[in-house]
Design a protein around this motif. Structure first.
Motif, mmCIF file in Angstrom:
data_model
loop_
_atom_site.group_PDB
_atom_site.id
_atom_site.type_symbol
_atom_site.label_atom_id
_atom_site.label_comp_id
_atom_site.label_asym_id
_atom_site.label_seq_id
_atom_site.Cartn_x
_atom_site.Cartn_y
_atom_site.Cartn_z
ATOM 1 N N ASP A 148 -85.097 21.400 -85.052
ATOM 2 C CA ASP A 148 -85.956 20.372 -84.497
ATOM 3 C C ASP A 148 -85.228 19.796 -83.282
ATOM 4 O O ASP A 148 -84.094 19.319 -83.416
ATOM 5 N N PRO A 149 -85.820 19.839 -82.073
ATOM 6 C CA PRO A 149 -85.093 19.396 -80.874
ATOM 7 C C PRO A 149 -84.588 17.963 -80.935
ATOM 8 O O PRO A 149 -83.605 17.631 -80.271
ATOM 9 N N ASP A 150 -85.240 17.113 -81.728
ATOM 10 C CA ASP A 150 -84.835 15.710 -81.799
ATOM 11 C C ASP A 150 -83.909 15.415 -82.968
ATOM 12 O O ASP A 150 -83.496 14.263 -83.151
ATOM 13 N N ARG A 151 -83.560 16.443 -83.775
ATOM 14 C CA ARG A 151 -82.658 16.242 -84.920
ATOM 15 C C ARG A 151 -81.772 17.479 -85.044
ATOM 16 O O ARG A 151 -81.996 18.335 -85.892
ATOM 17 N N LEU A 152 -80.785 17.544 -84.209
ATOM 18 C CA LEU A 152 -79.901 18.703 -84.206
ATOM 19 C C LEU A 152 -78.968 18.644 -85.420
ATOM 20 O O LEU A 152 -78.398 17.584 -85.721
ATOM 21 N N PRO A 153 -78.777 19.766 -86.112
ATOM 22 C CA PRO A 153 -77.935 19.772 -87.325
ATOM 23 C C PRO A 153 -76.451 19.831 -86.993
ATOM 24 O O PRO A 153 -75.738 20.763 -87.384
ATOM 25 N N LEU A 154 -75.952 18.826 -86.268
ATOM 26 C CA LEU A 154 -74.554 18.760 -85.872
ATOM 27 C C LEU A 154 -74.052 17.335 -86.032
ATOM 28 O O LEU A 154 -74.822 16.373 -85.883
ATOM 29 N N PRO A 155 -72.754 17.165 -86.309
ATOM 30 C CA PRO A 155 -72.199 15.798 -86.366
ATOM 31 C C PRO A 155 -72.049 15.201 -84.969
ATOM 32 O O PRO A 155 -72.218 15.895 -83.952
ATOM 33 N N ASP A 156 -71.712 13.947 -84.913
ATOM 34 C CA ASP A 156 -71.539 13.261 -83.636
ATOM 35 C C ASP A 156 -70.334 13.811 -82.882
ATOM 36 O O ASP A 156 -69.295 14.149 -83.482
ATOM 37 N N SER A 157 -70.471 13.890 -81.550
ATOM 38 C CA SER A 157 -69.361 14.198 -80.642
ATOM 39 C C SER A 157 -68.593 15.451 -81.061
ATOM 40 O O SER A 157 -67.377 15.411 -81.299
ATOM 41 N N CYS A 158 -69.292 16.577 -81.129
ATOM 42 C CA CYS A 158 -68.661 17.806 -81.615
ATOM 43 C C CYS A 158 -68.705 18.958 -80.616
ATOM 44 O O CYS A 158 -68.026 19.959 -80.817
ATOM 45 N N MET A 159 -69.490 18.872 -79.518
ATOM 46 C CA MET A 159 -69.615 19.971 -78.571
ATOM 47 C C MET A 159 -69.086 19.542 -77.203
ATOM 48 O O MET A 159 -69.428 18.462 -76.708
ATOM 49 N N ASP A 160 -68.275 20.413 -76.590
ATOM 50 C CA ASP A 160 -67.682 20.101 -75.284
ATOM 51 C C ASP A 160 -68.625 20.393 -74.125
ATOM 52 O O ASP A 160 -68.591 19.705 -73.104
ATOM 53 N N ARG A 161 -69.426 21.436 -74.242
ATOM 54 C CA ARG A 161 -70.358 21.844 -73.195
ATOM 55 C C ARG A 161 -71.708 22.164 -73.819
ATOM 56 O O ARG A 161 -71.777 22.849 -74.842
ATOM 57 N N ILE A 162 -72.781 21.674 -73.200
ATOM 58 C CA ILE A 162 -74.140 21.947 -73.668
ATOM 59 C C ILE A 162 -74.974 22.357 -72.464
ATOM 60 O O ILE A 162 -74.928 21.714 -71.414
ATOM 61 N N ILE A 163 -75.722 23.434 -72.616
ATOM 62 C CA ILE A 163 -76.593 23.918 -71.548
ATOM 63 C C ILE A 163 -78.028 23.978 -72.068
ATOM 64 O O ILE A 163 -78.284 24.468 -73.163
ATOM 65 N N LEU A 164 -78.953 23.437 -71.277
ATOM 66 C CA LEU A 164 -80.377 23.429 -71.610
ATOM 67 C C LEU A 164 -81.110 24.343 -70.635
ATOM 68 O O LEU A 164 -81.088 24.104 -69.422
ATOM 69 N N VAL A 165 -81.771 25.373 -71.159
ATOM 70 C CA VAL A 165 -82.575 26.293 -70.353
ATOM 71 C C VAL A 165 -83.889 26.532 -71.077
ATOM 72 O O VAL A 165 -83.889 26.805 -72.284
ATOM 73 N N HIS A 166 -85.014 26.436 -70.357
ATOM 74 C CA HIS A 166 -86.350 26.567 -70.947
ATOM 75 C C HIS A 166 -86.496 25.577 -72.113
ATOM 76 O O HIS A 166 -86.974 25.924 -73.193
ATOM 77 N N MET A 167 -86.077 24.356 -71.886
ATOM 78 C CA MET A 167 -86.072 23.375 -72.960
ATOM 79 C C MET A 167 -86.619 22.026 -72.521
ATOM 80 O O MET A 167 -87.616 21.558 -73.047
ATOM 81 N N LEU A 168 -85.970 21.385 -71.549
ATOM 82 C CA LEU A 168 -86.317 20.004 -71.217
ATOM 83 C C LEU A 168 -87.737 19.888 -70.696
ATOM 84 O O LEU A 168 -88.420 18.891 -70.946
#
Length: 268
Positions: free
Chosen positions: A85-105
């Motif tokens: 679900d784009p509004d409820r990502l199954p990840l804890p807080d502050s865990c990814m260093d780089r995030i890329i959005l393509v065909h999403m926003l």
């Protein structure tokens, strides 16, 4: 409205899609020349742009919207893709260093809600890279490409959206200055059109690419408040006797029940 994952995979399997991925990836590597030891998350359909980052990164994940569908990747091991679900990502807080959005926003119902969720899982000082269709470009009007679907953005609109969701844009670039023509005769001179367009008509590129960093706001203590507090002494009062049958506030059930047509296909 999300595109079907089959349509996205078929586009990038064609000659036009491969050239598209090549020139967008060149710009992405200019933003992130070194990702060694970093955790990277691709959201949307980021496979054509995140595949080569897997070798040096510490961890690589790809999240795809449940309404879009997902492909199995990589084909030679455990899958690193997941339906979300784009509004409820199954990840804890502050865990990814780089995030890329393509065909999403450009396809989500609420871009602001999605960016707030991205802000939650991004590490302090982490970087977000967004690839969106350019409102002024020709690619946003040619329906045989996936960039013609959803809402295209201008630089001003994207800047306001990022600042409203506590991101700070730090670097911009453009890609796809050539036309989205299907004929193979256009693919050869595409390299020259890309160079000429970057100089002469950058405002009319096919996509906008923005790199942003997570903004952390910190409240500063007021000197007046400190002076006022120091002039008073604490007074301890007895705790009142409350009846044992005091009503308790009901707790909200945190269980999230997803309903949707989730489907998977294997990535060759």
């Amino acid at each position: 409205m999300f595109l079907d994952v089959l349509d996205l995979r078929n586009f990038y399997a064609q000659s036009l899609g491969r050239i598209t991925a090549h020139y967008i990836y060149q710009r992405i590597r200019q933003h992130w020349p070194n990702v060694n030891g970093l955790s990277i998350l691709g959201v949307g359909y980021a496979l054509p742009y995140i595949r080569s980052m897997r070798t040096g990164a510490e961890r690589t994940l790809v999240f795809m919207p449940a309404r879009q569908g997902a492909v199995y990747w990589p084909s030679d091991g455990a899958s690193l893709t997941s339906l979300v679900d784009p509004d409820r990502l199954p990840l804890p807080d502050s865990c990814m260093d780089r995030i890329i959005l393509v065909h999403m926003l450009e396809l989500v119902d609420s871009p602001a809600d999605h960016l707030r969720e991205i802000w939650r899982v991004l590490t302090p000082g982490g970087r977000l890279l967004i690839v969106v269709p350019n409102r002024r470009g020709v690619w946003a009007r040619m329906e045989h490409t996936p960039f013609a679907y959803g809402r295209p953005f201008s630089k001003g609109q994207l800047t306001h959206l990022l600042r409203d969701t506590m991101f700070t844009p730090v670097r911009w670039s453009e890609a796809l200055h050539f036309g989205p023509f299907k004929g193979k005769s256009w693919f050869g001179p595409a390299r020259w059109w890309e160079k000429i367009g970057a100089r002469l008509w950058p405002a009319f590129s096919g996509v906008l690419i923005v790199e942003a960093t997570k903004l952390l706001r910190q409240g500063l203590p007021s000197k007046e408040a400190n002076l006022m507090q120091s002039s008073f002494r604490p007074v301890f009062l007895p705790v009142p006797n409350l009846p044992n049958s005091a009503a308790k506030m009901p707790m909200r059930n945190p269980f999230f029940d997803w309903q949707g047509d989730d489907h998977w296909i294997d990535e060759d």
